[in-house]
Design an enzyme around this catalytic site. Structure first.
Site, PDB file in Angstrom:
ATOM      1  CG  ASP A  11      -1.880  -1.158   1.245  1.00 16.42           C
ATOM      2  OD1 ASP A  11      -2.367  -1.519   0.159  1.00 16.42           O
ATOM      3  OD2 ASP A  11      -2.142  -1.713   2.316  1.00 16.42           O
ATOM      4  CG  ASP A 130     -11.780  -2.323  -0.960  1.00 10.83           C
ATOM      5  OD1 ASP A 130     -11.029  -3.301  -1.160  1.00 10.83           O
ATOM      6  OD2 ASP A 130     -11.425  -1.145  -1.134  1.00 10.83           O
TER       7      ASP A 130
END
Lengths: 268, 212
Positions: A11, A130
């Site tokens: 990330d 997600d």
């Protein structure tokens, strides 16, 4: 038989690897290029790079970071974060991504998936999904168990995650990166029920993401139908290495690719 | 001296990973879609390009069909990757009625017995005994169509490496200094880098007038 894959995820925010819990409270976790090289040496089958700040700040993904990572690694690289238009996807491929993950923008405009597939191929088109469990799941009258969250986890949409995955594959997604919002960064294990539901719903490979701490977590995800397991914190924090995880998976009979070379016990 | 290496500019193919992989081997590829350059280059890479019909249309529009055919027929150093190897074949189920380059006598079909498509990930590469560039190992695949393992390939001098995902199919073919890979050597880590290096060595030998 194609091997089950282990995929470390970087990330990235402002050129640095970061990691939080449920997408929040980001802390520094190193240099992406160093991390990427170390993970390949440790036996990573692919890498994933997500620009976690891109969507909220409304800018295109970290092209320079992608270029720098691509220069040093010889394994596939999936890049996501802030891909809003076909041009964003093409720019990431030009910089060295092999697959592009689309999340928020695809939900707002599903045709984006078809456009990317048409121009760049289904093998480049990844749906980043997600999913958050609904508090009312299992209540009378409620059939929706997971809903899609977007904008870096900051916005719940009410869209059924399983239905959305099906539609995205019909439109052109060649792979689904399924992150459990509830489990992300917690180390409590993947949302195996979510993975099983997705695996039954779509014919494309599924990457399990969110919550992994142990090889056992990964085994349950693979047994639920995932083709690949993704993890971030456990590798960044040095709790384990890709090599050690793959050795454990192999010992318990899962079909993984042996690490290319013996690797140092700690990551650079 | 490193060879003059030309990467066919197909417009849509992802070539950044291929370029990066050759750079790590100390070779700087040039991008070109000029038929004369592609006919004369020491070595040519035909990268994977999205869909079969679009790929062939692009080669035709750029006038690259004849130069690529000539290279392969003469065994001149040529590396075809992913869709590239399918384009060497006769035709593809993906685009009925569209002819390939036709220099490798096999057809491309959709993978039907794979549990999930696309076939994404690392899989075994098992070369037959006549392969000289492809070694046994594991390589990274990303595709839904594949070349038939046709007996005519051997009859026309091609050596075949195979893999299996629900069904057996062609992982790579080679003849002289021509190598076609269904997998992505540029994404196959140390295995892929070593394979590209062997192909470059074979290319250098061919350019020096040696027997390949």
């Amino acid at each position: 038989m194609v091997r089950l894959r282990v995929i470390p995820c970087l990330d990235v925010k402002d050129g640095r690897v970061v990691k939080g819990v449920r997408f929040q409270g980001l802390r520094d976790a190193g240099d992406p290029v160093e991390r990427a090289a170390a993970y390949e040496a440790s036996g990573a089958d692919e890498l994933c790079l997500l620009d976690v700040s891109a969507t909220r700040e409304g800018r295109a993904s970290a092209v320079e970071t992608v270029r720098a990572v691509r220069a040093v690694i010889g394994i596939p690289l999936t890049v996501g974060g802030g891909v809003r238009r076909l041009e964003d996807a093409a720019r990431l491929l030009d910089a060295g991504a092999d697959k592009v993950a689309v999340n928020t923008a695809a939900l707002e405009r599903p045709a984006l998936l078809a456009e990317i597939k048409e121009r760049l191929g289904a093998q480049c088109t990844v749906l980043s999904l997600d999913a958050a469990r609904r508090g009312d799941a299992g209540q009378p009258g409620s059939t929706l168990r997971w809903e899609v969250v977007v904008a870096g986890g900051t916005r719940r949409t009410g869209t059924d995650a399983i239905e959305w995955a099906r539609r995205a594959v019909d439109l052109g997604a060649g792979e689904i990166l399924a992150t459990s919002w509830d489990r992300d960064g917690t180390g409590e294990g993947y949302d195996v029920e979510l993975l099983r539901a997705l695996s039954e719903a779509v014919p494309v490979p599924l990457i399990a993401s969110g919550g992994a701490r142990t090889a056992l977590h990964m085994e349950t995800a693979l047994d639920a139908g995932a083709s690949a397991v993704l993890a971030a914190s456990i590798f960044h924090d040095g709790l384990t290495t890709v090599d050690l995880i793959k050795r454990e998976l192999a010992r318990s009979g899962r079909d993984v690719r042996p690490s290319p070379t013996p690797t140092p016990s700690t990551l650079g | 001296m490193s060879p003059d290496l030309v990467l066919v500019r197909t417009g849509v193919a992802n070539v950044a990973s291929v370029i990066a992989a050759f750079r790590r081997l100390g070779v700087e590829p040039r991008l070109s879609d000029d038929p004369v350059e592609i006919r004369r280059a020491d070595a040519v890479v035909l990268p994977g390009v999205g869909a079969f019909a679009a790929g062939m249309a692009r080669l035709q529009d750029a006038g690259l069909v004849a130069p690529l055919r000539a290279r392969v027929e003469r065994g001149e150093p040529t590396l075809a990757v992913c869709l590239g190897v399918q384009l060497l074949g006769l035709e593809s189920e993906e685009a009925p009625g569209v002819s390939g380059l036709g220099v490798a006598p096999a057809r491309t079909r959709r993978l039907v017995d794979a549990p999930r498509l696309p076939h994404f990930g690392w899989n075994q590469v098992e070369p037959d005994l006549t392969c000289r560039t492809v070694c046994p190992g594991e390589a990274y695949f990303a595709h839904s169509y594949r070349l038939d393992d046709d007996a005519s390939l051997a009859a026309e001098g091609w050596s075949v490496a195979r893999t299996r995902e629900g069904e057996d199919f062609v992982a790579a073919i080679e003849r002289g200094a021509v190598l076609g890979c269904q997998f992505h050597p540029e994404l196959s880590g140390a295995y892929g880098a070593a394979l590209m290096e062997r192909w470059l060595e074979r290319a250098a030998l061919a350019c020096a007038g040696g027997v390949v």
